[in-house]
Design an enzyme around this catalytic site. Structure first.
Site, short mmCIF file in Angstrom:
data_model
loop_
_atom_site.label_atom_id
_atom_site.label_comp_id
_atom_site.label_asym_id
_atom_site.label_seq_id
_atom_site.Cartn_x
_atom_site.Cartn_y
_atom_site.Cartn_z
N TYR A 169 -51.42 20.33 93.09
CA TYR A 169 -52.50 20.72 92.73
C TYR A 169 -53.70 19.51 92.46
O TYR A 169 -54.50 18.74 91.01
CB TYR A 169 -52.36 21.40 90.98
CG TYR A 169 -51.56 22.28 90.57
CD1 TYR A 169 -53.17 23.52 90.08
CD2 TYR A 169 -50.67 22.80 91.22
CE1 TYR A 169 -52.84 24.65 90.03
CE2 TYR A 169 -50.01 24.37 90.75
CZ TYR A 169 -51.07 24.90 90.27
OH TYR A 169 -51.41 26.66 91.06
N LYS A 177 -38.54 27.00 83.73
CA LYS A 177 -39.10 26.13 83.01
C LYS A 177 -37.84 25.30 81.46
O LYS A 177 -36.90 24.10 82.24
CB LYS A 177 -40.39 25.66 82.22
CG LYS A 177 -41.57 26.27 83.35
CD LYS A 177 -42.94 25.91 82.50
CE LYS A 177 -43.69 25.66 83.60
NZ LYS A 177 -44.83 27.19 83.94
N ASP A 216 -42.47 38.49 81.29
CA ASP A 216 -42.20 36.78 82.14
C ASP A 216 -42.29 35.26 80.80
O ASP A 216 -42.83 34.92 80.40
CB ASP A 216 -43.28 36.42 82.94
CG ASP A 216 -43.39 34.86 83.95
OD1 ASP A 216 -42.54 34.42 83.46
OD2 ASP A 216 -43.98 34.54 84.50
N TYR A 266 -50.49 33.96 85.12
CA TYR A 266 -49.90 33.19 85.80
C TYR A 266 -48.58 33.08 85.81
O TYR A 266 -48.28 32.64 84.53
CB TYR A 266 -50.73 31.57 84.83
CG TYR A 266 -50.44 30.69 86.24
CD1 TYR A 266 -50.40 30.38 87.38
CD2 TYR A 266 -48.90 30.40 86.32
CE1 TYR A 266 -49.34 29.62 88.64
CE2 TYR A 266 -47.60 29.24 87.39
CZ TYR A 266 -48.91 29.05 87.86
OH TYR A 266 -48.28 28.33 88.95
C1 PLP Z 1 -45.19 27.72 85.36
C2 PLP Z 1 -45.04 29.36 85.31
C3 PLP Z 1 -44.19 30.02 86.51
C4 PLP Z 1 -44.33 29.16 87.48
O1 PLP Z 1 -42.76 28.86 87.78
P1 PLP Z 1 -42.65 27.53 88.76
O2 PLP Z 1 -41.03 26.93 88.16
O3 PLP Z 1 -44.12 26.43 88.12
O4 PLP Z 1 -42.70 28.34 90.22
C5 PLP Z 1 -43.99 31.27 85.94
N1 PLP Z 1 -44.69 31.67 85.05
C6 PLP Z 1 -45.54 31.70 84.09
C7 PLP Z 1 -45.26 32.13 83.28
C8 PLP Z 1 -44.98 30.14 84.31
O5 PLP Z 1 -45.91 29.80 83.04
#
Ligand code: PLP
Length: 423
Positions: free
Chosen positions: A15, A263, A234, A142
């Site tokens: 980024y 995360k 997610d 996202y």
């Molecule tokens: C950061 C994020 C992703 C992607 O995760 P990466 O480990 O960066 O590939 C997917 N979904 C959400 C909600 C996120 O915040």
């Protein structure tokens, strides 16, 4: 050559427009909430290093456990083989999730956790001889940067060069009590073709910490279920205490079919992704027909070191001490919100648990390219705080171990910087 010069010669940062980027800050050490650069300057990591660090940097207990595992078993192929850390982690995690979640599929990061979830849903229909390939997602979603994850993410500057190559997704607004009926009729018209609905529950992180109400999301989930649309929740960002409860799921009355995690999963120690599923999904792949197998895997699937980091992080997360710290951050954010709300340059102050966000009022309007974010970033860095505004959206997502005094320092600095002259 110093670290910055050597970095510039060989590294391409995420980024980052490398032509105009400032030199990267060389970090040589981490301890708790602090990071230290090569000149010994200390920074408070107010964004948990891109929202992953829960218990602080170089946590001695996690380091010890991972080190022990490193000396015992560092990696083994996960097809045909298994190991204690993966079994234990799956057992422990499933206990904390909605009770319909029964199987754990391992991968490497948030994007892959999403890819796996999407493939599970598409193949779930395929295995039953149904053609359902449309997907439902939120407009500003996202879900990651790989092609599938990009496809289900809102179209933006990040996805523009790939627009033609992304698959067809139906984007809807996030639910409010006002638009729910409208959303339902939109979905009802195309429900037969839709394999799944993927959403970030309660907080849309990368979109700019946009928040919606759990009651409205629950109702939308309920409706999708009635229409036989599978739900992918997610929780890559919202999982593991971020929202004040262990998972965003704990605010919702409906249960998803599939969940994604990454995360905070390992406390920010190692990369790892997890996709969990209900037995209904899992059972649809059981067959004598080899074509009904989920042909997906990664070289490092269920890496024992990452599993151990996750197990240890979850142990710390469930401790009384950490739970109290999460509550403390929640309360302190809430108190600071009141001050922010009265600030003339601030609007849309919002909070979910440990996540506090607000918009900086600007003539430039809301855009990721808004230069004001860059200005703030540098001012905070200068004052020993790592914050990373998304355009004019400013937010705090601190590690749970942050001391009360450090939060106060951040709040004071925010007020100082907000009052600065610029332009
Ligand atoms: C950061 C994020 C992703 C992607 O995760 P990466 O480990 O960066 O590939 C997917 N979904 C959400 C909600 C996120 O915040």
């Amino acid at each position: 050559m110093n670290l910055q010069q050597r970095d510039k010669r060989v590294n391409w940062h995420p980024y980052t427009q490398m032509k105009t980027a400032e030199d990267a800050v060389p970090i040589v050490k981490g301890k708790g909430v602090y990071l230290f650069d090569d000149e010994g300057k200390q920074y408070i990591d107010a964004v948990s290093s891109w929202w992953v660090t829960l218990h602080g940097h170089a946590h001695p207990y996690i380091a010890q456990k991972v080190s022990e595992q490193l000396h015992t078993l560092e990696q083994v192929i996960f097809a045909g083989f298994t190991h204690e850390p993966a079994i234990q982690l799956s057992e422990n995690l499933l206990q904390l999730l909605p009770d319909n979640q029964e199987k754990v599929f391992y991968s490497d990061n948030g994007s892959t956790a999403v890819e796996v979830a999407l493939k599970m849903c598409i193949q779930f229909a395929y295995n039953q001889g149904k053609e359902k390939t449309k997907i439902l997602a939120f407009k500003d979603a996202y879900h990651g940067d790989t092609f599938g994850a990009m496809s289900v993410s809102g179209r933006s500057v990040w996805t523009k060069p790939f627009g033609e190559m992304l698959f067809d997704v139906v984007f809807i607004d996030t639910p409010t009590s006002d638009n729910l009926e409208n959303l339902k009729s939109q979905i009802k018209d195309i429900a037969d073709e839709i394999a799944c609905f993927i959403y970030e529950p309660l907080v849309q992180g990368a979109a700019g910490m946009l928040m919606h109400h759990p009651e409205d999301l629950s109702e939308l989930m309920k409706f999708c279920k009635e229409q036989n649309i599978l739900l992918i929740q997610d929780e890559v960002f919202t999982g593991f205490g971020r929202t004040g409860k262990l998972f965003a799921a704990d605010y919702l009355t409906e249960k998803p079919d599939i969940m994604c995690f990454s995360k905070g999963l390992t406390g920010g120690t190692m990369p790892m992704g997890i996709t969990t599923s209900s037995s209904e999904i899992f059972n649809a792949f059981l067959s004598e027909d080899k074509y009904k197998t989920l042909f997906h895997g990664h070289s490092f699937t269920a890496n024992p070191l990452a599993c151990t980091a996750a197990l240890t992080s979850m142990e710390l997360l469930l401790s009384k001490e950490t739970q109290e710290k999460i509550n403390l951050i929640h309360e302190k954010h809430k108190e600071f919100s009141k001050t922010l709300q009265q600030h003339s340059r601030v609007e849309n102050v919002r909070q979910t648990g440990t996540i506090l966000a607000w918009d900086f009022k600007t003539e430039q309007g809301t855009s990721y390219f808004n230069t004001i974010g860059k200005f703030f970033y540098k001012e905070f860095l200068h004052r020993g705080i790592i914050m990373r505004p998304l355009g004019n959206v400013m937010y705090l997502v601190p590690p749970y171990c942050i001391a009360s005094e450090d939060l106060d320092y951040i709040y004071d600095t925010v007020l100082q910087v907000l009052d600065m002259k610029f332009d």
